[in-house]
Write a protein that holds these residues in place. Structure first.
Motif, mmCIF file in Angstrom:
data_model
loop_
_atom_site.group_PDB
_atom_site.id
_atom_site.type_symbol
_atom_site.label_atom_id
_atom_site.label_comp_id
_atom_site.label_asym_id
_atom_site.label_seq_id
_atom_site.Cartn_x
_atom_site.Cartn_y
_atom_site.Cartn_z
ATOM 1 N N ARG A 1 9.033 -10.402 10.756
ATOM 2 C CA ARG A 1 8.100 -9.461 11.340
ATOM 3 C C ARG A 1 6.663 -9.864 10.976
ATOM 4 N NH1 ARG A 1 12.191 -8.252 13.403
ATOM 5 N NH2 ARG A 1 13.052 -6.164 13.798
ATOM 6 N N PRO A 2 5.682 -9.505 11.819
ATOM 7 C CA PRO A 2 4.278 -9.790 11.504
ATOM 8 C C PRO A 2 3.774 -8.884 10.385
ATOM 9 C CG PRO A 2 4.428 -8.460 13.486
ATOM 10 C CD PRO A 2 5.848 -8.835 13.128
ATOM 11 N N THR A 3 2.722 -9.322 9.705
ATOM 12 C CA THR A 3 2.149 -8.530 8.601
ATOM 13 C C THR A 3 0.628 -8.526 8.737
ATOM 14 O OG1 THR A 3 2.163 -10.518 7.211
ATOM 15 C CG2 THR A 3 4.045 -9.030 7.025
ATOM 16 N N VAL A 4 0.147 -7.870 9.769
ATOM 17 C CA VAL A 4 -1.281 -7.962 10.096
ATOM 18 C C VAL A 4 -2.003 -6.621 10.027
ATOM 19 C CG1 VAL A 4 -0.975 -9.991 11.550
ATOM 20 C CG2 VAL A 4 -0.736 -7.717 12.564
ATOM 21 N N ILE A 5 -1.309 -5.552 9.697
ATOM 22 C CA ILE A 5 -1.947 -4.235 9.675
ATOM 23 C C ILE A 5 -2.183 -3.815 8.225
ATOM 24 C CG2 ILE A 5 -1.750 -1.825 10.359
ATOM 25 C CD1 ILE A 5 0.053 -2.699 12.627
ATOM 26 N N PRO A 6 -3.402 -3.929 7.729
ATOM 27 C CA PRO A 6 -3.680 -3.610 6.322
ATOM 28 C C PRO A 6 -3.706 -2.116 6.064
ATOM 29 C CG PRO A 6 -5.716 -4.141 7.450
ATOM 30 C CD PRO A 6 -4.605 -4.355 8.452
ATOM 31 N N ALA A 7 -3.547 -1.752 4.809
ATOM 32 C CA ALA A 7 -3.681 -0.364 4.366
ATOM 33 C C ALA A 7 -4.976 -0.278 3.562
ATOM 34 C CB ALA A 7 -2.497 0.055 3.511
ATOM 35 N N PRO A 8 -6.058 0.264 4.129
ATOM 36 C CA PRO A 8 -7.355 0.289 3.447
ATOM 37 C C PRO A 8 -7.312 1.110 2.160
ATOM 38 C CG PRO A 8 -7.577 0.800 5.787
ATOM 39 C CD PRO A 8 -6.115 0.848 5.469
ATOM 40 N N ALA A 9 -8.058 0.654 1.173
ATOM 41 C CA ALA A 9 -8.072 1.342 -0.116
ATOM 42 C C ALA A 9 -8.541 2.780 0.013
ATOM 43 C CB ALA A 9 -8.955 0.573 -1.094
ATOM 44 N N PHE A 10 -9.581 3.021 0.809
ATOM 45 C CA PHE A 10 -10.125 4.369 0.900
ATOM 46 C C PHE A 10 -9.104 5.345 1.495
ATOM 47 C CE2 PHE A 10 -11.042 2.907 5.198
ATOM 48 C CZ PHE A 10 -10.851 4.039 5.974
ATOM 49 N N ALA A 11 -8.298 4.865 2.443
ATOM 50 C CA ALA A 11 -7.295 5.721 3.066
ATOM 51 C C ALA A 11 -6.199 6.089 2.069
ATOM 52 C CB ALA A 11 -6.691 5.030 4.282
ATOM 53 N N LEU A 12 -5.812 5.123 1.245
ATOM 54 C CA LEU A 12 -4.798 5.395 0.231
ATOM 55 C C LEU A 12 -5.314 6.377 -0.817
ATOM 56 C CD1 LEU A 12 -3.381 1.795 -0.252
ATOM 57 C CD2 LEU A 12 -2.193 3.726 0.787
ATOM 58 N N LYS A 13 -6.582 6.241 -1.184
ATOM 59 C CA LYS A 13 -7.157 7.157 -2.174
ATOM 60 C C LYS A 13 -7.185 8.583 -1.635
ATOM 61 C CE LYS A 13 -10.016 3.689 -4.512
ATOM 62 N NZ LYS A 13 -11.402 3.224 -4.787
ATOM 63 N N ILE A 14 -7.484 8.724 -0.347
ATOM 64 C CA ILE A 14 -7.496 10.059 0.257
ATOM 65 C C ILE A 14 -6.083 10.634 0.323
ATOM 66 C CG2 ILE A 14 -7.906 11.317 2.412
ATOM 67 C CD1 ILE A 14 -10.243 9.387 2.933
ATOM 68 N N ALA A 15 -5.127 9.788 0.717
ATOM 69 C CA ALA A 15 -3.758 10.261 0.918
ATOM 70 C C ALA A 15 -3.020 10.518 -0.392
ATOM 71 C CB ALA A 15 -2.982 9.249 1.758
ATOM 72 N N LEU A 16 -3.251 9.656 -1.395
ATOM 73 C CA LEU A 16 -2.438 9.695 -2.602
ATOM 74 C C LEU A 16 -3.187 10.139 -3.849
ATOM 75 C CD1 LEU A 16 -0.511 6.321 -2.099
ATOM 76 C CD2 LEU A 16 0.234 8.614 -1.450
ATOM 77 N N GLY A 17 -4.515 10.194 -3.777
ATOM 78 C CA GLY A 17 -5.274 10.556 -4.954
ATOM 79 C C GLY A 17 -5.158 9.510 -6.050
ATOM 80 N N GLU A 18 -5.054 9.965 -7.306
ATOM 81 C CA GLU A 18 -5.018 9.056 -8.452
ATOM 82 C C GLU A 18 -3.820 8.113 -8.406
ATOM 83 O OE1 GLU A 18 -4.975 9.263 -13.367
ATOM 84 O OE2 GLU A 18 -4.907 11.104 -12.162
ATOM 85 N N MET A 19 -2.723 8.555 -7.814
ATOM 86 C CA MET A 19 -1.529 7.721 -7.735
ATOM 87 C C MET A 19 -1.771 6.433 -6.953
ATOM 88 S SD MET A 19 2.308 8.784 -6.481
ATOM 89 C CE MET A 19 2.069 8.379 -4.751
ATOM 90 N N SER A 20 -2.821 6.397 -6.119
ATOM 91 C CA SER A 20 -3.119 5.200 -5.333
ATOM 92 C C SER A 20 -3.428 4.002 -6.214
ATOM 93 C CB SER A 20 -4.297 5.462 -4.388
ATOM 94 O OG SER A 20 -5.487 5.709 -5.121
#
Length: 301
Positions: free
Chosen positions: A247-266
């Motif tokens: 499978r392709p692997t071209v869609i990144p997960a931005p750091a800011f989005a993870l921080k918003i979604a997961l908080g400190e656990m990011s």
């Protein structure tokens, strides 16, 4: 041997139980004995609480794998308490029971995690060994530090203590890959943040193999990094997983989005460590899957 295992119904514990059951008598600590018995077999002994034991005289070894999944939920105050209590309390109870024993177990193997080292700032690729300094400001370090301290209280001339600092465990039927694979199969996989953070990983077979190695080698004791000898960046891991799944692997997960979604656990996704198993290698353990490519190829062949 007569072995007590905590966390036996978990991802690692269930496989370890299946392997050890061929040669040893096992007692399994689980919150749901009937459910676990249906899964792992009625031929084992089961406990729902350590309060059922006055000591550990009847056991030759204890393997402590219990703990609330650290990435299971967002780190609210109550979740942090659950993560800490599930590790510290049971480990303290086991050490207390060992101290109360007239004929204590000769071996106590207790889990910890590579989170002990905290995070490597600026995504440094310096390899961390069992004696490397740690970032003491991190929640994961504080969890692991006391977790290990509680386990080491059990160490005596009779009982040796082995602590395993476990990396990301890779297996086909659970663990980290259970969450990673579905989006990758849909073509939605990609690196996390800048992809430079270290991922210290280990194949499930090698982790259970290392635990058995420590169980059966009477001269082993102290801390062991339970991760493969070749940690990789998140970007390299992502490409290897995409390759294994075709499978392709071209869609990144931005750091800011993870921080918003997961908080400190990011932080456990955005930051990381490059940890190597120096002591295991030095003392003779051989990894079946030392590289990420051969580990993932075996899991998805």
């Amino acid at each position: 041997m007569n072995i007590l295992i905590t966390g036996a119904s978990g991802f690692v514990g269930s496989q370890l139980t299946q392997i050890l059951s061929h040669q040893h008598q096992l007692t399994l600590l689980t919150r749901h004995p009937e459910k676990t018995s249906a899964h792992l077999g009625a031929h084992h002994d089961y406990l729902s609480s350590l309060d059922e034991l006055a000591n550990l005289d009847s056991f030759d070894a204890v393997i402590n794998l219990a703990g609330e999944p650290i990435a299971g939920k967002r780190w609210s105050h109550s979740q942090k308490q659950a993560i800490c209590h599930s590790r510290w309390s049971i480990t303290n109870q086991l050490a207390t029971l060992i101290a109360a024993s007239t004929n204590p177990p000769s071996t106590f193997i207790s889990a910890s995690a590579v989170g002990y080292y905290g995070v490597q700032t600026n995504n440094k690729v310096d390899e961390l060994t069992e004696i490397s300094p740690q970032n003491q400001a991190e929640f994961t370090h504080k969890v692991c530090q006391r977790w290990e301290q509680e386990a080491l209280k059990a160490a005596t001339d009779i009982t040796r203590v082995c602590i395993i600092r476990i990396g990301v465990v890779l297996g086909a039927k659970g663990g980290a890959l259970a969450k990673m694979v579905p989006p990758f199969k849909l073509g939605l996989g990609g690196p996390i943040a800048n992809g430079e953070q270290g991922m210290s990983w280990i194949h499930l077979d090698d982790l259970t193999g290392l635990i058995i190695f420590l169980l059966t080698q009477p001269k082993t004791s102290g801390v062991y990094n339970a991760c493969a000898p070749n940690p990789v960046s998140n970007q390299v891991f992502t490409k290897a997983l995409g390759k294994a799944l075709h499978r392709p692997t071209v869609i990144p997960a931005p750091a800011f989005a993870l921080k918003i979604a997961l908080g400190e656990m990011s932080t456990i996704l955005i930051d990381g460590q490059y940890v190597v198993p120096t002591r295991a290698l030095t003392e003779g353990f051989t990894f079946t899957y030392p590289t990420i490519d051969n580990a993932l190829h075996q899991l998805f062949k």
